[in-house]
Write a protein that holds these residues in place. Structure first.
Motif: not given
Length: 89
Positions: A14-15, A29-30, A34-37, A83-84
């Motif tokens: 998400t972004g 934080d959202t 979503t993208n990392l945690k 994440l990369t």
């Protein structure tokens, strides 16, 4: 019942599109969750099982914005870049 997990694909994303100065902490934080945690903790939960079985793969889906940056995509790009790096680690 399902069998053992052989592969985890972290594909969610998400972004926020817009200037970084208009991004509040809750929105950041959202996106970060979503993208990392989520991929971080899903991978951590699966790792002991795959190590024990000596079998398993993790595929993390990122974006070109993790490498090149783009105006208006700071939060998305930063979290996907993290994440990369997690993937490389």
């Amino acid at each position: 019942m399902f069998g053992p997990i052989d592969i985890l694909v972290n594909n969610a994303g998400t972004g926020i599109v817009g200037p970084i100065v208009q991004t509040d902490e809750a929105a950041f934080d959202t996106v970060a969750a979503t993208n990392l945690k989520c991929p971080f903790y899903l991978t951590a939960a699966l790792a002991p099982l795959t190590v024990e079985r000596k079998l398993g793969k993790v595929v993390n889906i990122t974006t070109m914005f993790a490498h090149i940056g783009q105006s208006g995509f700071a939060t998305y790009g930063a979290t996907k870049a993290a994440l990369t790096l997690l993937t490389k680690s």
